[in-house]
Design an enzyme around this catalytic site. Structure first.
Site, PDB file in Angstrom:
ATOM      1  N   GLU A 344       0.812  -1.236   0.000  1.00 36.98           N
ATOM      2  CA  GLU A 344       0.000   0.000   0.000  1.00 36.98           C
ATOM      3  C   GLU A 344       0.840   1.279   0.000  1.00 36.98           C
ATOM      4  OE1 GLU A 344      -4.009  -1.409   2.315  1.00 36.98           O
ATOM      5  OE2 GLU A 344      -2.273  -0.990   3.575  1.00 36.98           O
TER       6      GLU A 344
HETATM    7  C1  TNX Z   1      -4.401  -3.991   5.014  1.00 33.41           C
HETATM    8  S1  TNX Z   1      -2.593  -6.273   4.716  1.00 33.41           S
HETATM    9  C2  TNX Z   1      -3.115  -3.700   5.441  1.00 33.41           C
HETATM   10  C3  TNX Z   1      -2.904  -3.239   6.821  1.00 33.41           C
HETATM   11  C4  TNX Z   1      -4.201  -3.051   7.567  1.00 33.41           C
HETATM   12  C5  TNX Z   1      -5.126  -4.206   7.262  1.00 33.41           C
HETATM   13  C6  TNX Z   1      -6.396  -4.188   8.051  1.00 33.41           C
HETATM   14  C7  TNX Z   1      -1.630  -5.215   4.437  1.00 33.41           C
HETATM   15  C8  TNX Z   1      -0.384  -5.702   3.870  1.00 33.41           C
HETATM   16  N1  TNX Z   1      -1.982  -3.961   4.708  1.00 33.41           N
HETATM   17  O1  TNX Z   1      -2.174  -2.041   6.811  1.00 33.41           O
HETATM   18  O2  TNX Z   1      -3.920  -2.994   8.927  1.00 33.41           O
HETATM   19  O3  TNX Z   1      -5.415  -4.174   5.891  1.00 33.41           O
HETATM   20  O4  TNX Z   1      -7.138  -5.352   7.863  1.00 33.41           O
END
Ligand code: TNX
Length: 538
Positions: A344
């Site tokens: 992300e």
């Molecule tokens: C996605 S999974 C994210 C996290 C959040 C999570 C909450 C991932 C690699 N990144 O930053 O905490 O969703 O479910």
């Protein structure tokens, strides 16, 4: 969702009732088996009182072993003074761990061998690492294992065999068992909320009891930096102050971290530390001004948005700090892996992201560790050899996620499977779940979490491309270890079975009564857990 009673009945019989075949006990076994079939039939078809307690009496184990033969007849009854022998010194700690667990449950003290051991732990060179056999007869217990880890998993099985509340009586069984995957992980997000060393130790106890062997610690994110780095003390001193909703922050000193590593190692669990980069870095940016792009210094952040922060990927200072952080973390970590995040990074330009990932992965690999990153690392085609990707797309992949996962394989790496809509323990079970999120395709029932095959998610990613599986718990909505434990259980148990039990042996209808029995044990031991609808909890 409950399977139609007739279907579940037949599958429960196939999967769960294996008859004892030892010649001398054949008659007893047949009688016992006949009784068991009746119990299975009546209890899965919703029979009234009585059936539930009989079912609880039938020995069963989560995750399901390769073979569990219930011999019937008299159990082995533990008593104060039952001697325990480790035939090889490498098994002494495991034998002592079993004695200690028995003492905690029953108050009985099992002394080390006096020459008349009734409980024997031995190594067997014919067994693989982590593989074990157990034989329980009315006269004693014998464990043979490929290594100390195998003996430790055997102990976890022994501790599940007695009916909850009848811990002195270990039912007569034979067990043969070995794991499907080498990497069987849970992940704890200590960045969104902070958890003390004692909290992490408690989670490690749950992880070990289910034969998982990795705890991945998500040590840094936008809201918190949780590990002291000597070269840059501000990271923890400033970045450790905050948490989601302005809840109390905190960080681990290097000694704290060593305590966690040691507690894990006693349970044959490897700690995998993660520093998430170049996004999810607001806490670092608020602590070290020189990491910020464009001269604007980030402020502390206590919300739960993602994708807004990025390190300055063009600055040499950034890579110098990363080198310091990863060098210290590698030195503190005896396990073979370093996790560099990479998810992300929406505030990072795509070309800058690729360049950043290549350089950072190389810095991590230069510490001598194997690099792990979220599957977005596959956007780069210049990763260090053997880089492991952690797939967190859906069980029905979006094309880009599948492509990035395959890119990791094409570069000689392997994958850890954590599909968010089945493996994320922070997703709500249903509309009544008190805490948690729903972004990953809505609710995740126990059946959803159980009923997937890691080797059938991404086309082109089959069994031998998979290092293992992981169940992450993100803690935006979970403030205390009580809340984490309650949310994680029971789905952590479904992940344990995904990780351990061969696909051909897995069956949701057969899993349900074993889970119900395990939950009765959790009750007896004060392990918090949710009991969502759709399961006939006793
Ligand atoms: C996605 S999974 C994210 C996290 C959040 C999570 C909450 C991932 C690699 N990144 O930053 O905490 O969703 O479910």
């Amino acid at each position: 969702m409950v399977t139609h009673p007739n279907a579940s009945r037949d599958r429960a019989r196939l999967a769960d009732v294996r008859l004892g075949t030892t010649i001398g006990l054949a008659g007893v076994a047949l009688i016992a088996a006949a009784g068991l079939v009746v119990v299975t039939l009546s209890s899965t078809s919703g029979a009234p009182a009585g059936a539930g307690s009989s079912r609880a009496d039938r020995p069963s184990v989560v995750p399901a072993p390769l073979e569990l033969d219930v011999l019937g007849g008299a159990p082995f009854t533990l008593s104060g003074g039952t001697p325990v022998l480790a035939e090889d010194p490498v098994l002494a700690d495991v034998a002592a761990a079993y004695a200690e667990a028995v003492r905690e449950r029953t108050g009985l003290a099992l002394p080390a061998d006096d020459g008349h051991a009734r409980i024997r732990f031995a190594l067997d060179a014919a067994l693989a690492p982590e593989e074990y056999r157990i034989e329980v007869r009315p006269t004693g217990i014998r464990v043979d294992a490929g290594d100390a880890a195998g003996a430790f998993w055997a102990v976890q099985t022994l501790l599940q065999l007695p009916a909850p509340g009848d811990d002195e009586n270990v039912p007569a069984v034979t067990v043969h068992d070995a794991p499907r995957f080498a990497y069987r992980a849970a992940m704890l997000d200590v960045a969104r909320h902070f958890f003390t060393v004692e909290d992490v130790e408690r989670y490690l106890d749950r992880v070990a009891s289910l034969k998982l062997n990795v705890l991945h610690l998500h040590l840094t994110d936008d809201q918190g930096w949780r590990i002291a780095i000597s070269a840059h003390p501000q990271l923890a001193e400033i970045g450790g102050r905050y948490a989601v909703d302005s809840d109390p922050g905190g960080f681990y000193t290097q000694d704290d971290y060593r305590r966690i590593v040691a507690y894990a190692a006693e349970r044959f669990i490897t700690i995998v530390p993660e520093v998430d980069m170049p996004g999810h870095t607001n806490a670092a940016l608020a602590s070290l001004p020189q990491l910020n792009p464009g001269g604007k210094v980030a402020k502390p952040y206590t919300g739960i948005e993602v994708g807004f922060s990025t390190l300055d990927t063009a600055s040499e200072t950034t890579y110098a700090v990363i080198g310091d952080v990863l060098t210290e973390l590698a030195a503190l970590t005896p396990g073979p892996y370093l996790h560099i995040g990479g998810d992300e990074s929406h505030a990072t330009d795509p070309a800058d992201y690729r360049a950043f990932v290549e350089r950072t992965a190389r810095i991590a690999a230069d510490t001598g560790k194997t690099v792990i990153g979220w599957h977005q690392l596959g956007q780069s085609d210049a990763l260090p050899p053997g880089t492991v990707g952690q797939y967190w797309g859906y069980v029905q992949p979006e094309p880009a996620d599948a492509e990035e996962a395959r890119s990791i394989l094409a570069q000689g790496g392997r994958l850890i499977m954590s599909p968010a809509d089945v493996a994320y323990l922070d997703m709500k079970y249903d509309f009544l779940t008190p805490r948690g999120l729903t972004w990953a395709n809505g609710y995740t029932s126990i059946e959803d979490a159980y009923s997937w095959d890691p080797a059938a998610v991404v086309s082109g990613v089959a069994e031998d491309a998979i290092l293992g599986v992981e169940a992450p718990i993100w803690t935006e909505t979970l403030r205390t270890m009580d809340e984490v434990e309650e949310m994680a259980m029971p789905r952590l148990a479904t992940m344990a079975e995904v990780a351990w039990t061969p696909q051909a042996e897995r069956d949701y209808a057969g899993f349900v009564p074993r889970l119900v029995r395990l939950a009765a044990r959790w009750d007896a031991e004060g392990v918090r857990h949710l009991r969502p609808a759709g399961i006939p909890w006793a």
